[in-house]
Design a protein around this motif. Structure first.
Motif, mmCIF file in Angstrom:
data_model
loop_
_atom_site.group_PDB
_atom_site.id
_atom_site.type_symbol
_atom_site.label_atom_id
_atom_site.label_comp_id
_atom_site.label_asym_id
_atom_site.label_seq_id
_atom_site.Cartn_x
_atom_site.Cartn_y
_atom_site.Cartn_z
ATOM 1 N N ILE A 64 0.816 -1.218 0.000
ATOM 2 C CA ILE A 64 0.000 0.000 0.000
ATOM 3 C C ILE A 64 0.851 1.270 0.000
ATOM 4 N N ASN A 65 2.158 1.119 0.132
ATOM 5 C CA ASN A 65 3.042 2.284 0.101
ATOM 6 C C ASN A 65 3.682 2.398 -1.277
ATOM 7 N N ASN A 66 2.862 2.839 -2.235
ATOM 8 C CA ASN A 66 3.389 3.188 -3.556
ATOM 9 C C ASN A 66 2.570 4.345 -4.099
ATOM 10 N N GLN A 67 3.206 5.197 -4.860
ATOM 11 C CA GLN A 67 2.622 6.481 -5.225
ATOM 12 C C GLN A 67 1.401 6.355 -6.141
ATOM 13 N N ARG A 68 1.382 5.368 -7.007
ATOM 14 C CA ARG A 68 0.233 5.226 -7.909
ATOM 15 C C ARG A 68 -1.022 4.844 -7.137
ATOM 16 N N TYR A 69 -0.866 3.971 -6.159
ATOM 17 C CA TYR A 69 -2.006 3.611 -5.313
ATOM 18 C C TYR A 69 -2.448 4.805 -4.483
ATOM 19 N N LEU A 70 -1.520 5.462 -3.823
ATOM 20 C CA LEU A 70 -1.853 6.565 -2.920
ATOM 21 C C LEU A 70 -2.460 7.750 -3.660
ATOM 22 N N ASN A 71 -2.110 7.923 -4.934
ATOM 23 C CA ASN A 71 -2.705 8.994 -5.742
ATOM 24 C C ASN A 71 -4.083 8.632 -6.265
ATOM 25 N N ALA A 72 -4.403 7.357 -6.264
ATOM 26 C CA ALA A 72 -5.687 6.910 -6.809
ATOM 27 C C ALA A 72 -6.780 6.830 -5.743
ATOM 28 N N VAL A 73 -6.385 6.858 -4.462
ATOM 29 C CA VAL A 73 -7.363 6.703 -3.388
ATOM 30 C C VAL A 73 -7.434 7.951 -2.518
ATOM 31 N N SER A 74 -8.592 8.154 -1.928
ATOM 32 C CA SER A 74 -8.786 9.248 -0.979
ATOM 33 C C SER A 74 -8.647 8.702 0.445
ATOM 34 N N ASN A 75 -8.644 9.606 1.412
ATOM 35 C CA ASN A 75 -8.636 9.181 2.815
ATOM 36 C C ASN A 75 -9.832 8.283 3.117
ATOM 37 N N TYR A 79 -9.964 4.520 4.570
ATOM 38 C CA TYR A 79 -10.787 4.318 5.770
ATOM 39 C C TYR A 79 -11.729 3.130 5.569
ATOM 40 N N ASN A 80 -12.405 3.091 4.434
ATOM 41 C CA ASN A 80 -13.343 1.998 4.158
ATOM 42 C C ASN A 80 -12.625 0.654 4.083
ATOM 43 N N SER A 81 -11.443 0.640 3.472
ATOM 44 C CA SER A 81 -10.681 -0.605 3.363
ATOM 45 C C SER A 81 -10.311 -1.135 4.739
ATOM 46 N N VAL A 82 -9.918 -0.226 5.630
ATOM 47 C CA VAL A 82 -9.516 -0.639 6.977
ATOM 48 C C VAL A 82 -10.740 -1.025 7.811
ATOM 49 N N LYS A 83 -11.757 -0.204 7.761
ATOM 50 C CA LYS A 83 -12.927 -0.435 8.616
ATOM 51 C C LYS A 83 -13.695 -1.694 8.223
ATOM 52 N N PHE A 84 -13.893 -1.902 6.928
ATOM 53 C CA PHE A 84 -14.748 -3.009 6.487
ATOM 54 C C PHE A 84 -13.970 -4.238 6.049
ATOM 55 N N GLY A 85 -12.672 -4.101 5.799
ATOM 56 C CA GLY A 85 -11.848 -5.243 5.439
ATOM 57 C C GLY A 85 -12.296 -5.930 4.164
ATOM 58 N N ARG A 86 -11.891 -7.173 4.013
ATOM 59 C CA ARG A 86 -12.258 -7.990 2.847
ATOM 60 C C ARG A 86 -12.626 -9.384 3.338
ATOM 61 N N GLU A 87 -13.894 -9.676 3.425
ATOM 62 C CA GLU A 87 -14.301 -10.981 3.941
ATOM 63 C C GLU A 87 -13.753 -12.115 3.068
ATOM 64 N N GLY A 88 -13.380 -13.214 3.724
ATOM 65 C CA GLY A 88 -12.834 -14.349 3.001
ATOM 66 C C GLY A 88 -11.373 -14.217 2.653
ATOM 67 N N THR A 89 -10.736 -13.133 3.132
ATOM 68 C CA THR A 89 -9.308 -12.917 2.874
ATOM 69 C C THR A 89 -8.599 -12.701 4.210
ATOM 70 N N ALA A 90 -7.293 -12.449 4.140
ATOM 71 C CA ALA A 90 -6.509 -12.201 5.353
ATOM 72 C C ALA A 90 -6.753 -10.806 5.918
ATOM 73 N N GLU A 102 -8.850 6.017 16.081
ATOM 74 C CA GLU A 102 -7.779 5.108 15.657
ATOM 75 C C GLU A 102 -7.843 4.846 14.155
ATOM 76 N N LEU A 103 -9.058 4.684 13.637
ATOM 77 C CA LEU A 103 -9.220 4.466 12.199
ATOM 78 C C LEU A 103 -8.706 5.675 11.412
ATOM 79 N N ASN A 104 -9.124 6.856 11.830
ATOM 80 C CA ASN A 104 -8.709 8.075 11.118
ATOM 81 C C ASN A 104 -7.212 8.329 11.259
ATOM 82 N N ASN A 105 -6.655 7.971 12.402
ATOM 83 C CA ASN A 105 -5.220 8.166 12.608
ATOM 84 C C ASN A 105 -4.392 7.245 11.724
ATOM 85 N N VAL A 106 -4.789 5.990 11.612
ATOM 86 C CA VAL A 106 -4.019 5.072 10.770
ATOM 87 C C VAL A 106 -4.154 5.459 9.297
#
Length: 227
Positions: A64-75, A79-90, A102-106
């Motif tokens: 998740i630490n690459n510029q193309r990803y970070l430029n394509a997503v908003s805060n 936030y949604n990725s962290v809060k809701f995760g991905r069911e059926g995955t790690a 804590e969510l907003n800080n990360v």
């Protein structure tokens, strides 16, 4: 006289705003959030995403630490990725585990990795032929992202995941496919870039349309299996 007073008030207000901006109040608050977010990241995220966010953790985790990803997503996207995760995955849902602060800080900590501003050349309207997209996907994407977007640990994101599809826009999928993510297995696919794949803009839109159709196919299949 009134005009002079209004002008004077305007100058005073502008001066106050400049003083506040120069005072570092907002920078201080953001710095505190980043510092607090780093602690959350180290405790909750490092084991998968790695100390530097490059996906180098002990367990399977996306880079998740690459510029193309970070430029394509908003805060909010992060936030949604962290809060809701991905069911059926790690990637679990951290909504029940972390407070809103804590969510907003990360999120602030992760977003602080962005050091560049990248302009992506994306079609204004992303529509395509999902059947052709499936053919292109099976040629160019299946080795890493798996059959029907099922994903492969340490190789490719599960594109058919319901949370991924819900919280990822067509534009973001298009950018990820076209431009890839530097320093990862996901190279660029857009014609004219330095990737092995040289796909036209419309072909990438076709792939996006196919990815969007996967959940429809899966739902139809599940409905068929139900008694």
């Amino acid at each position: 006289m009134k005009k002079i007073l209004y002008s004077l008030y305007g100058v005073i207000i502008i001066g106050i705003i400049i003083c506040i901006l120069n005072s570092g109040i907002f920078n201080s608050e953001n710095s505190n959030a980043i510092a607090a977010g780093e602690k959350v990241y180290q405790k909750q995220c490092l084991i998968c995403h790695g100390e530097n966010g490059k996906g180098e953790g002990k367990n399977a985790g996306t880079a998740i630490n690459n510029q193309r990803y970070l430029n394509a997503v908003s805060n909010k996207d992060i936030y949604n990725s962290v809060k809701f995760g991905r069911e059926g995955t790690a990637m679990p849902s951290y909504g029940p585990r972390l407070s809103e602060d804590e969510l907003n800080n990360v999120v602030a900590f992760i977003k602080n990795w962005q050091t560049q501003e990248i302009e992506f050349d994306v079609p204004k309207k992303i529509t395509g032929d999902s059947l052709n997209g499936e053919k292109l996907y099976n040629i160019s994407c299946i080795n890493c992202h798996g059959e029907a977007g099922s994903g492969k640990p340490k190789m490719g994101t599960a594109l058919s995941n319901p949370q991924y599809l819900k919280y990822t826009t067509d534009k973001q999928i298009w950018i990820g496919t076209a431009y890839g993510r530097e320093d990862t297995r996901m190279g660029p696919s857009l014609k004219g870039l330095d990737g092995v794949r040289q796909l036209k803009k419309q072909e990438i839109s076709d792939i996006v349309s196919y990815i969007r159709s996967i959940k429809v196919k899966q739902k139809s299949h599940n409905d068929y299996l139900e008694p």
